[in-house]
Design a protein around this motif. Structure first.
Motif, PDB file in Angstrom:
ATOM      1  N   LYS A  29       0.833  -1.206   0.000  1.00  0.00           N
ATOM      2  CA  LYS A  29       0.000   0.000   0.000  1.00  0.00           C
ATOM      3  C   LYS A  29       0.865   1.252   0.000  1.00  0.00           C
ATOM      4  N   PHE A  30       2.192   1.046  -0.019  1.00  0.00           N
ATOM      5  CA  PHE A  30       3.130   2.159  -0.050  1.00  0.00           C
ATOM      6  C   PHE A  30       3.791   2.228  -1.420  1.00  0.00           C
ATOM      7  N   SER A  31       3.994   3.443  -1.897  1.00  0.00           N
ATOM      8  CA  SER A  31       4.592   3.634  -3.220  1.00  0.00           C
ATOM      9  C   SER A  31       5.879   4.438  -3.110  1.00  0.00           C
ATOM     10  N   SER A  32       6.589   4.571  -4.228  1.00  0.00           N
ATOM     11  CA  SER A  32       7.870   5.274  -4.248  1.00  0.00           C
ATOM     12  C   SER A  32       7.985   6.123  -5.506  1.00  0.00           C
ATOM     13  N   LYS A 232       2.953  11.239   7.718  1.00  0.00           N
ATOM     14  CA  LYS A 232       3.676  10.097   7.134  1.00  0.00           C
ATOM     15  C   LYS A 232       3.526  10.092   5.608  1.00  0.00           C
ATOM     16  N   LEU A 233       3.875  11.246   5.009  1.00  0.00           N
ATOM     17  CA  LEU A 233       3.754  11.403   3.567  1.00  0.00           C
ATOM     18  C   LEU A 233       5.023  11.991   2.966  1.00  0.00           C
ATOM     19  N   LEU A 234       5.269  11.630   1.708  1.00  0.00           N
ATOM     20  CA  LEU A 234       6.267  12.301   0.884  1.00  0.00           C
ATOM     21  C   LEU A 234       5.522  12.839  -0.325  1.00  0.00           C
ATOM     22  N   HIS A 247       3.170  10.010  -1.778  1.00  0.00           N
ATOM     23  CA  HIS A 247       3.566   8.660  -1.379  1.00  0.00           C
ATOM     24  C   HIS A 247       3.411   8.492   0.123  1.00  0.00           C
ATOM     25  N   ARG A 248       2.654   7.492   0.529  1.00  0.00           N
ATOM     26  CA  ARG A 248       2.499   7.177   1.948  1.00  0.00           C
ATOM     27  C   ARG A 248       3.751   6.477   2.452  1.00  0.00           C
TER      28      ARG A 248
END
Length: 292
Positions: A29-32, A232-234, A247-248
């Motif tokens: 569920k997390f991306s980059s 908790k985000l970028l 991105h989380r």
């Protein structure tokens, strides 16, 4: 026997499905962002003196030495990568220091109230800086944690974490200062604003809110990388501050992300404050050109 075959007729497809889903990789569920894997860092644990590490930076992007601050002591720390032993220079009394940048042979440190401390980079090797300049009133009163300085343009960018101007709006306001090396002064130049409603267009499950904790620019793409510890985000924005991606970040890996920087090889670094159970650390994400 017929009953046995009948049962197998129903059971085998179910077993096949269970095996299929058990073997199938679980989608994260997390991306980059392109070129990085934010779930596979090289972790550098900090010594106790940097448990509350905040901002990080490099001198002209050189990755051999990391320069950092922590949000209680008026000191700038320096370390070789993956070596806990640190050295430091004191530039001010204790206070809430949030971010650091280096340009034009000058170190700049942002205090949470918007004050900026600066001193010559050459003094980083001393025990105490002697030529410290304390600049006040360059930006409006508010709470600030994000500082970035551009070596080429001599511009310094400061982004609000919580400012009165944004109180009733879904925006995050920032300020641009021009550093005049010949007179050793920061001159207010302009403002910019990030429309936080764009976050929801990227991910409908997220709120149109942001509490920026660090700011940097990708040297290759010129995109802004904005870190938000509480969220908790970028967040990735283009040169004009239009949001391109959100991105989380996994809370199991990012305890309290407070600092962000690139080196000259495009590797990405994110620092995390520690707590009673976790060391402060810096996470390094090696750049991989897309398609390789």
């Amino acid at each position: 026997m017929k009953k046995v075959y009948t049962k197998l007729f129903y059971i085998l497809p179910v077993l096949a499905l269970l095996i299929f889903y058990a073997c199938k990789p679980i989608a994260s569920k997390f991306s980059s962002p392109a070129g990085y894997d934010l779930e596979k860092p090289d972790k550098f644990n900090m010594p106790e003196s940097l448990l509350e590490i905040s901002g990080i930076t490099f001198y002209k992007g050189q990755p051999d030495t990391v320069y950092s601050i922590q949000d209680e002591d008026g000191k700038v720390f320096r370390q070789k990568w993956d070596i806990k032993d640190q050295k430091n220079v004191r530039f001010a009394a204790k206070g809430d220091y949030e971010d650091i940048a280096i340009i034009k042979e000058k170190i700049f440190v942002l205090k949470s109230n918007g004050h900026i401390f600066s001193f010559p980079f050459a003094e980083a090797v001393k025990e105490e800086a002697e030529q410290v300049k304390h600049s006040k009133g360059l930006i409006p009163k508010g709470e600030y944690e994000s500082l970035y300085a551009d070596e080429e343009s001599s511009k310094v960018y400061i982004l609000c974490k919580s400012c009165p101007v944004d109180k009733k709006k879904k925006t995050a306001t920032g300020y641009v200062l021009n550093y005049k090396a010949e007179i050793d002064s920061l001159i207010p130049e302009s403002t910019f604003s990030i429309d936080l409603e764009q976050i929801k267009t990227m991910n409908s499950k997220l709120k149109a809110s942001l509490s920026p904790s660090a700011l940097t620019k990708n040297p290759k793409t010129k995109e802004w990388y904005i870190l938000a510890s509480a969220n908790k985000l970028l967040l990735i924005a283009d040169e004009n501050w239009k949001v391109k991606a959100v991105h989380r970040l996994s809370s199991s890996l990012y305890n309290q992300p407070e600092g962000i920087a690139f080196d000259k090889d495009l590797n990405l670094y994110i620092s995390n404050e520690g707590d009673e159970l976790t060391n402060g650390n810096i996470l390094k994400f090696k750049y991989t050109a897309p398609g390789k």
